[in-house]
Design a protein around this motif. Structure first.
Motif, PDB file in Angstrom:
ATOM      1  N   VAL A 216       0.833  -1.206   0.000  1.00 45.06           N
ATOM      2  CA  VAL A 216       0.000   0.000   0.000  1.00 45.06           C
ATOM      3  C   VAL A 216       0.866   1.255   0.000  1.00 45.06           C
ATOM      4  CG1 VAL A 216      -1.700   1.324   1.325  1.00 45.06           C
ATOM      5  CG2 VAL A 216      -1.936  -1.163   1.129  1.00 45.06           C
ATOM      6  N   VAL A 217       1.905   1.261   0.836  1.00 45.77           N
ATOM      7  CA  VAL A 217       2.810   2.411   0.886  1.00 45.77           C
ATOM      8  C   VAL A 217       3.537   2.579  -0.443  1.00 45.77           C
ATOM      9  CG1 VAL A 217       4.892   3.337   1.985  1.00 45.77           C
ATOM     10  CG2 VAL A 217       3.107   2.280   3.382  1.00 45.77           C
ATOM     11  N   GLN A 218       3.962   1.462  -1.040  1.00 44.35           N
ATOM     12  CA  GLN A 218       4.668   1.524  -2.315  1.00 44.35           C
ATOM     13  C   GLN A 218       3.769   2.060  -3.415  1.00 44.35           C
ATOM     14  OE1 GLN A 218       6.340  -2.208  -3.511  1.00 44.35           O
ATOM     15  NE2 GLN A 218       7.107  -1.429  -5.461  1.00 44.35           N
ATOM     16  N   MET A 219       2.505   1.614  -3.424  1.00 50.14           N
ATOM     17  CA  MET A 219       1.567   2.107  -4.433  1.00 50.14           C
ATOM     18  C   MET A 219       1.310   3.596  -4.258  1.00 50.14           C
ATOM     19  SD  MET A 219      -1.092  -1.115  -4.558  1.00 50.14           S
ATOM     20  CE  MET A 219      -2.139  -0.488  -5.885  1.00 50.14           C
ATOM     21  N   SER A 220       1.247   4.058  -3.019  1.00 50.87           N
ATOM     22  CA  SER A 220       1.067   5.485  -2.769  1.00 50.87           C
ATOM     23  C   SER A 220       2.252   6.290  -3.297  1.00 50.87           C
ATOM     24  CB  SER A 220       0.895   5.740  -1.265  1.00 50.87           C
ATOM     25  OG  SER A 220      -0.261   5.102  -0.766  1.00 50.87           O
ATOM     26  N   GLN A 221       3.463   5.749  -3.100  1.00 52.97           N
ATOM     27  CA  GLN A 221       4.660   6.426  -3.595  1.00 52.97           C
ATOM     28  C   GLN A 221       4.686   6.451  -5.123  1.00 52.97           C
ATOM     29  OE1 GLN A 221       7.658   4.076  -1.629  1.00 52.97           O
ATOM     30  NE2 GLN A 221       7.687   5.363   0.203  1.00 52.97           N
ATOM     31  N   LEU A 222       4.280   5.354  -5.748  1.00 50.11           N
ATOM     32  CA  LEU A 222       4.233   5.305  -7.208  1.00 50.11           C
ATOM     33  C   LEU A 222       3.212   6.294  -7.763  1.00 50.11           C
ATOM     34  CD1 LEU A 222       4.500   1.492  -8.069  1.00 50.11           C
ATOM     35  CD2 LEU A 222       6.172   3.278  -8.592  1.00 50.11           C
ATOM     36  N   ALA A 223       2.054   6.359  -7.131  1.00 50.72           N
ATOM     37  CA  ALA A 223       1.005   7.257  -7.607  1.00 50.72           C
ATOM     38  C   ALA A 223       1.459   8.709  -7.577  1.00 50.72           C
ATOM     39  CB  ALA A 223      -0.255   7.077  -6.767  1.00 50.72           C
ATOM     40  N   ALA A 224       2.294   9.054  -6.599  1.00 56.56           N
ATOM     41  CA  ALA A 224       2.778  10.427  -6.485  1.00 56.56           C
ATOM     42  C   ALA A 224       3.683  10.827  -7.646  1.00 56.56           C
ATOM     43  CB  ALA A 224       3.513  10.609  -5.161  1.00 56.56           C
ATOM     44  N   THR A 225       4.168   9.831  -8.424  1.00 61.25           N
ATOM     45  CA  THR A 225       5.053  10.125  -9.556  1.00 61.25           C
ATOM     46  C   THR A 225       4.313  10.143 -10.886  1.00 61.25           C
ATOM     47  OG1 THR A 225       5.654   7.794  -9.930  1.00 61.25           O
ATOM     48  CG2 THR A 225       6.959   9.018  -8.318  1.00 61.25           C
ATOM     49  N   VAL A 226       2.988   9.993 -10.861  1.00 57.83           N
ATOM     50  CA  VAL A 226       2.201  10.084 -12.090  1.00 57.83           C
ATOM     51  C   VAL A 226       2.250  11.524 -12.607  1.00 57.83           C
ATOM     52  CG1 VAL A 226      -0.137   9.952 -13.049  1.00 57.83           C
ATOM     53  CG2 VAL A 226       0.682   8.158 -11.517  1.00 57.83           C
ATOM     54  N   THR A 227       2.453  11.682 -13.907  1.00 56.19           N
ATOM     55  CA  THR A 227       2.621  13.003 -14.508  1.00 56.19           C
ATOM     56  C   THR A 227       1.291  13.755 -14.600  1.00 56.19           C
ATOM     57  OG1 THR A 227       4.492  12.228 -15.836  1.00 56.19           O
ATOM     58  CG2 THR A 227       3.380  14.237 -16.575  1.00 56.19           C
ATOM     59  N   VAL A 228       1.318  15.037 -14.253  1.00 57.07           N
ATOM     60  CA  VAL A 228       0.165  15.923 -14.419  1.00 57.07           C
ATOM     61  C   VAL A 228       0.617  17.118 -15.247  1.00 57.07           C
ATOM     62  CG1 VAL A 228      -1.685  17.190 -13.296  1.00 57.07           C
ATOM     63  CG2 VAL A 228      -0.666  15.223 -12.139  1.00 57.07           C
ATOM     64  N   GLN A 229       0.105  17.243 -16.448  1.00 52.70           N
ATOM     65  CA  GLN A 229       0.512  18.336 -17.328  1.00 52.70           C
ATOM     66  C   GLN A 229       0.022  19.682 -16.798  1.00 52.70           C
ATOM     67  OE1 GLN A 229      -0.456  17.778 -21.445  1.00 52.70           O
ATOM     68  NE2 GLN A 229       0.676  15.858 -21.624  1.00 52.70           N
TER      69      GLN A 229
END
Length: 327
Positions: A216-229
């Motif tokens: 869960v923590v890893q998925m949260s960290q990954l989601a924070a790196t999703v690009t937002v234009q």
């Protein structure tokens, strides 16, 4: 997969994220039938490291959803039944003097869990409700000047009844603003209702953990790196500004609300296997993320205008951007 720092989530990581997210939703779906969209919102809230407010009529499965989500994560979970006589120390914990060791020791309250169910939160006094303000924002509890972190993941799922107001206290705006999302389940459709009646037993008994706390923590960290234009970020700020300009609104969306919407949109995009956010992600999540943050003008509220109606008008008034291409 490692949780090392990276600039942007990769396509392979987004694929893994989508599979894990689908498994979480399907697992909770064993207890809550026919409510896939609400379950995806709850999963998004968890992975965006936010808190969820469920407001619905009695018997629609609010507590069942909270329990099923807690049981799907291989961490600790607790339930606090909010009542008028509940004290802040009953939630956070208390410092007690130990005669044997001759020193004060902190005894943790039920708030120290991975997922905390705050049942009927509006039945507790404002003083007790305020005990949640710090922990929901800072993920730590301060007692007698000492800060105690609650750990990760940490999520509060609160429920409240919108029709039975006797003996309840309205949640203050500062606390409503700390909930990442507010949603409702509603009654099940006919097919789902028949399946529920056929079993005749609590369906949370079939829910077992599918994700560990590390995942869960890893998925949260990954989601924070999703690009937002930038154009999508501008879309979010335009929505917020439109809520502040609307005549029926006394207080529009704050920056905390904008941040909540962007965090949620990142998780929503990754849950669909994408490495970037699209305007539709923002539009889909605007209602659950922003509607409860609006404070309506008293006269408009008296005339029967609802926050949901205002948010619908806002989304119609603000034109979504056209992305030039994938991020």
């Amino acid at each position: 997969m490692s949780s090392t720092e990276q600039e942007t989530i990769t396509t392979e990581q987004a694929g893994w994220f989508a599979e894990a997210f689908a498994a979480l939703v399907a697992n909770v779906g064993q207890a809550i039938l026919g409510k896939d969209h609400v379950l995806r919102l709850a999963g998004t809230c968890l992975l965006a490291e936010g808190h969820l407010l469920l407001e619905d009529f009695p018997g629609t499965g609010k507590t069942t959803l909270a329990r099923a989500l807690a049981q799907s994560v291989q961490g600790t979970h607790s339930r606090i039944q909010f009542t008028p006589d509940l004290l802040p120390s009953d939630v956070t914990g208390v410092t007690i003097f130990d005669q044997q060791s001759q020193r004060f020791e902190f005894h943790r309250g039920p708030i120290f869990a991975s997922i905390v169910l705050a049942d009927e939160i509006n039945r507790a006094s404002p003083k007790t409700q305020s005990a949640l303000l710090e922990v929901m924002e800072e993920a730590s509890v301060t007692v007698d000047g000492v800060s105690h972190p609650v750990g990760r993941p940490f999520m509060v799922i609160a429920t409240q009844n919108p029709i039975e107001q006797a003996g309840t206290y309205r949640l203050p705006e500062a606390q409503l603003d700390r909930f990442l999302m507010k949603t409702s389940l509603g009654h099940p459709d006919q097919d789902s209702a028949m399946q529920l009646l056929a079993t005749g037993r609590p369906r949370t008994t079939v829910v077992s953990p599918v994700l560990g706390t590390d995942a869960v923590v890893q998925m949260s960290q990954l989601a924070a790196t999703v690009t937002v234009q930038p154009s999508v970020l501008e879309y979010v700020t335009e929505i917020a500004e439109e809520t502040r300009r609307t005549a029926d609104v006394r207080l529009g969306v704050s920056m905390r609300g904008c941040l909540a919407l962007v965090r949620s949109a990142r998780v929503w995009a990754a849950a669909q296997g994408r490495t970037f956010v699209v305007p539709d992600d923002v539009k889909t999540l605007a209602r659950p993320c922003l509607t409860h943050r609006l404070i309506l003008d008293p006269e408009s509220e008296f005339d029967g205008i609802t926050a949901d109606e205002v948010m619908s008008r806002v989304l119609q008034a603000v034109t979504p951007p056209q992305l030039s291409g994938a991020a």
